[in-house]
Design a protein around this motif. Structure first.
Motif, PDB file in Angstrom:
ATOM      1  N   LEU A 377       0.822  -1.210   0.000  1.00 41.10           N
ATOM      2  CA  LEU A 377       0.000   0.000   0.000  1.00 41.10           C
ATOM      3  C   LEU A 377       0.857   1.261   0.000  1.00 41.10           C
ATOM      4  O   LEU A 377       0.589   2.221  -0.735  1.00 41.10           O
ATOM      5  N   PHE A 378       1.913   1.269   0.813  1.00 41.34           N
ATOM      6  CA  PHE A 378       2.766   2.452   0.933  1.00 41.34           C
ATOM      7  C   PHE A 378       3.493   2.724  -0.387  1.00 41.34           C
ATOM      8  O   PHE A 378       3.546   3.865  -0.867  1.00 41.34           O
ATOM      9  N   ALA A 379       4.052   1.674  -0.989  1.00 42.58           N
ATOM     10  CA  ALA A 379       4.790   1.835  -2.241  1.00 42.58           C
ATOM     11  C   ALA A 379       3.875   2.293  -3.369  1.00 42.58           C
ATOM     12  O   ALA A 379       4.245   3.146  -4.188  1.00 42.58           O
ATOM     13  N   THR A 380       2.675   1.747  -3.415  1.00 39.51           N
ATOM     14  CA  THR A 380       1.734   2.114  -4.469  1.00 39.51           C
ATOM     15  C   THR A 380       1.314   3.577  -4.350  1.00 39.51           C
ATOM     16  O   THR A 380       1.248   4.305  -5.352  1.00 39.51           O
ATOM     17  N   ALA A 381       1.051   4.016  -3.125  1.00 38.35           N
ATOM     18  CA  ALA A 381       0.668   5.421  -2.916  1.00 38.35           C
ATOM     19  C   ALA A 381       1.800   6.368  -3.315  1.00 38.35           C
ATOM     20  O   ALA A 381       1.568   7.405  -3.951  1.00 38.35           O
ATOM     21  N   ALA A 382       3.038   6.010  -2.965  1.00 37.91           N
ATOM     22  CA  ALA A 382       4.179   6.851  -3.338  1.00 37.91           C
ATOM     23  C   ALA A 382       4.365   6.894  -4.850  1.00 37.91           C
ATOM     24  O   ALA A 382       4.723   7.932  -5.419  1.00 37.91           O
ATOM     25  N   PHE A 383       4.117   5.765  -5.521  1.00 37.83           N
ATOM     26  CA  PHE A 383       4.234   5.731  -6.984  1.00 37.83           C
ATOM     27  C   PHE A 383       3.221   6.671  -7.632  1.00 37.83           C
ATOM     28  O   PHE A 383       3.561   7.429  -8.554  1.00 37.83           O
ATOM     29  N   VAL A 384       1.992   6.631  -7.164  1.00 42.05           N
ATOM     30  CA  VAL A 384       0.968   7.529  -7.715  1.00 42.05           C
ATOM     31  C   VAL A 384       1.398   8.987  -7.538  1.00 42.05           C
ATOM     32  O   VAL A 384       1.295   9.801  -8.463  1.00 42.05           O
ATOM     33  N   ALA A 385       1.931   9.317  -6.348  1.00 40.42           N
ATOM     34  CA  ALA A 385       2.384  10.692  -6.111  1.00 40.42           C
ATOM     35  C   ALA A 385       3.563  11.043  -7.012  1.00 40.42           C
ATOM     36  O   ALA A 385       3.680  12.180  -7.487  1.00 40.42           O
ATOM     37  N   SER A 386       4.447  10.077  -7.266  1.00 42.89           N
ATOM     38  CA  SER A 386       5.632  10.349  -8.083  1.00 42.89           C
ATOM     39  C   SER A 386       5.280  10.678  -9.531  1.00 42.89           C
ATOM     40  O   SER A 386       6.059  11.322 -10.237  1.00 42.89           O
ATOM     41  N   LEU A 387       4.126  10.236  -9.999  1.00 45.06           N
ATOM     42  CA  LEU A 387       3.723  10.511 -11.372  1.00 45.06           C
ATOM     43  C   LEU A 387       3.505  11.999 -11.613  1.00 45.06           C
ATOM     44  O   LEU A 387       3.590  12.477 -12.748  1.00 45.06           O
ATOM     45  N   TYR A 388       3.253  12.735 -10.542  1.00 44.18           N
ATOM     46  CA  TYR A 388       3.054  14.179 -10.674  1.00 44.18           C
ATOM     47  C   TYR A 388       4.371  14.940 -10.606  1.00 44.18           C
ATOM     48  O   TYR A 388       4.419  16.131 -10.882  1.00 44.18           O
ATOM     49  N   ASN A 389       5.454  14.229 -10.171  1.00 44.44           N
ATOM     50  CA  ASN A 389       6.804  14.811 -10.145  1.00 44.44           C
ATOM     51  C   ASN A 389       6.757  16.259  -9.628  1.00 44.44           C
ATOM     52  O   ASN A 389       7.122  17.196 -10.341  1.00 44.44           O
ATOM     53  N   PRO A 390       6.325  16.463  -8.390  1.00 44.33           N
ATOM     54  CA  PRO A 390       5.977  17.804  -7.924  1.00 44.33           C
ATOM     55  C   PRO A 390       7.140  18.732  -7.635  1.00 44.33           C
ATOM     56  O   PRO A 390       6.950  19.926  -7.518  1.00 44.33           O
TER      57      PRO A 390
END
Length: 491
Positions: A377-390
């Motif tokens: 769950l933690f890795a998946t959530a971080a991956f989704v956030a990384s797609l925005y490359n903020p």
């Protein structure tokens, strides 16, 4: 053909690491302590290199050379010398005491250790919550680094999202299978591999451009980079350099994936030998990586905005297979950080949040299962956030370092001063975190204080409140004031 070769080398490396993880899974007990700490049995070489590989991440391999490329090689002083020494000292001051306490009382996390001493599940939860808050962007940093590296190396054949997804999938599978034992073993291989490959890349580039003298001369010949050859400047002010060195050094000591290795050492001698060798390893890696970034600034390379300089200089001056091997080494660094972060993050969740607040009677086997689900769950959530490359890699990493640094001084006070009270350490942690978060996300506070960063100012606030509030408050009846001092000794 070159893209296929690059991808083949990197994927082959991932498969090799995965095989080690599968082997470790067969030897791992289905208990939380073995999953998190390899049953506290790590030896000197493994402890040293697993800490080394765990710490050195996308921040080191991409953000560091990028800073040196833009501003000059003094970044080596911040990371290579100052933090090599600062962290080695903290490894002893914090790490040795933690190891003694962990061996005596079976602690797995800092929150567990503080919660037991101060008789507070809320303090335990606060430390875990803060740690998970800052761990999230640093896991994301590895995914951002992997995505951008593979995209640059393959000239867009592997898109950013696919690269970030690849590292995420590998992290999930590997951590769920391997636990601390497998991670420590592959970290040792990865640490040695990335150290060797970075030096090979440096020497290859220097041969191609005529040696270090020729590389340095190109910096002097350009008006934009002539200042690289002298200390100081608008960017490398003394206050900024010291602030960054302090927050990174102290932040590293409280990174969950690094801090838990203090508990995992097999003996006092293992811990002390490892910390003595630490500064040497730091200099051996940081010097070649950051000098490549600095010299690249004088070579008239075309580095698109937002890209990393290291893949660009490798693509220009080294053969395809070598560039792929070096990027594989960087990927190894990112994997070593990411898998350890996910493992530590799951332990903080299960030990310090799930156990105290949801199910205090959970069995070791069920905790082991929940920990593995938490990794996914933690890795998946971080991956989704990384797609925005903020943000840039440096901005993400610096925020995490400074956030963890706010925990360091209250912890040190508690470890060595009996007079610390529950109210004191809670006030110190809560206030410093609140101040730093407000500085990061609002305009309430100034960006700097006479050149000093909010991270350092927040640390000072945390220290002052921990000591000050402890002096004017009475210890709670369920505090264990002698917990850290009586019956705790060396080998």
């Amino acid at each position: 053909m070159s893209v296929a070769l690059q991808v083949g080398i990197i994927v082959g490396y991932l498969i090799l690491a995965l095989l080690v993880g599968v082997y470790a899974y067969r030897l791992t007990d289905r208990t939380a302590e073995d999953f998190y700490l390899a049953s506290r049995t790590l030896g000197t070489v493994v402890l040293l290199f697993t800490t080394f590989a765990t710490l050195l991440s996308a921040f080191t391999f991409f953000a560091g050379p990028n800073i040196a490329y833009a501003n000059g090689p003094e970044w080596i002083l911040v990371m290579g010398l100052m933090d090599g020494i600062v962290f080695a000292i903290l490894w002893y001051v914090i790490g040795y005491k933690q190891w003694l306490l962990g061996r005596q009382y079976g602690y797995v996390t800092v929150g567990e250790m503080l919660g037991d001493r101060f008789g507070s599940r809320y303090l335990r939860g606060l430390v875990a919550g803060v740690s998970l808050l800052w761990l999230f962007p640093y896991v994301m940093l590895q995914q951002v680094g992997a995505g951008t590296a593979l995209e640059a190396l393959t000239e867009g054949a592997i898109p950013y999202s696919v690269g970030a997804g690849l590292i995420t999938l590998f992290m999930i599978v590997y951590v769920v299978l391997a636990g601390m034992r497998g991670i420590a073993w592959t970290d040792t291989l990865q640490g040695a591999f990335m150290l060797v490959m970075t030096w090979v890349a440096l020497l290859w580039v220097l041969v191609a451009i005529g040696g270090p003298s020729a590389a340095t001369a190109t910096l002097a010949d350009s008006a934009e980079t002539a200042g690289f050859l002298s200390l100081g400047g608008d960017f490398y002010t003394p206050q900024w350099m010291l602030s960054t060195a302090i927050t990174i050094g102290f932040g590293v000591a409280l990174f969950p994936q690094v801090n838990q290795r203090f508990f995992a050492a097999g003996s006092r001698k293992v811990l002390k030998r490892s910390l003595a060798l630490w500064p040497i390893l730091c200099v051996l890696l940081f010097v070649p990586a950051f000098m490549l970034g600095s010299w690249a600034a004088g070579l008239e390379l075309s580095v698109p905005a937002g890209d990393n300089v290291l893949p660009v200089i490798l693509a220009e001056y080294t053969p395809t297979w070598l560039a792929a091997l070096v990027i594989a080494g960087a990927m190894a660094a990112m994997m070593s950080s990411s898998d350890s972060m996910l493992l530590s993050g799951s332990s903080y969740f299960t030990r310090d949040l799930y156990r105290p607040f949801i199910d205090g009677s959970i069995s070791d086997h069920r905790e082991d299962l929940i920990a593995r689900v938490g990794v996914v769950l933690f890795a998946t959530a971080a991956f989704v956030a990384s797609l925005y490359n903020p943000a840039t890699l440096f901005e993400i990493g610096d925020a995490a370092f400074s956030g963890f640094a706010q925990l360091a001084l209250p912890l040190m006070v508690a470890l060595y001063w009996r007079g610390t009270t529950r109210a004191g350490i809670t006030a110190g942690i809560a206030a410093s975190q609140t101040f730093y978060l407000a500085s990061l996300f609002t305009a309430i506070f100034p960006a700097t204080y006479a050149g000093w960063t909010p991270g350092v100012v927040g640390m000072a606030i945390g220290l002052a409140l921990t000591v000050g509030v402890s002096l004017v408050t009475t210890p709670a009846t369920d505090e264990r004031r002698a917990r850290y001092f009586e019956g705790v000794g060396g080998d």
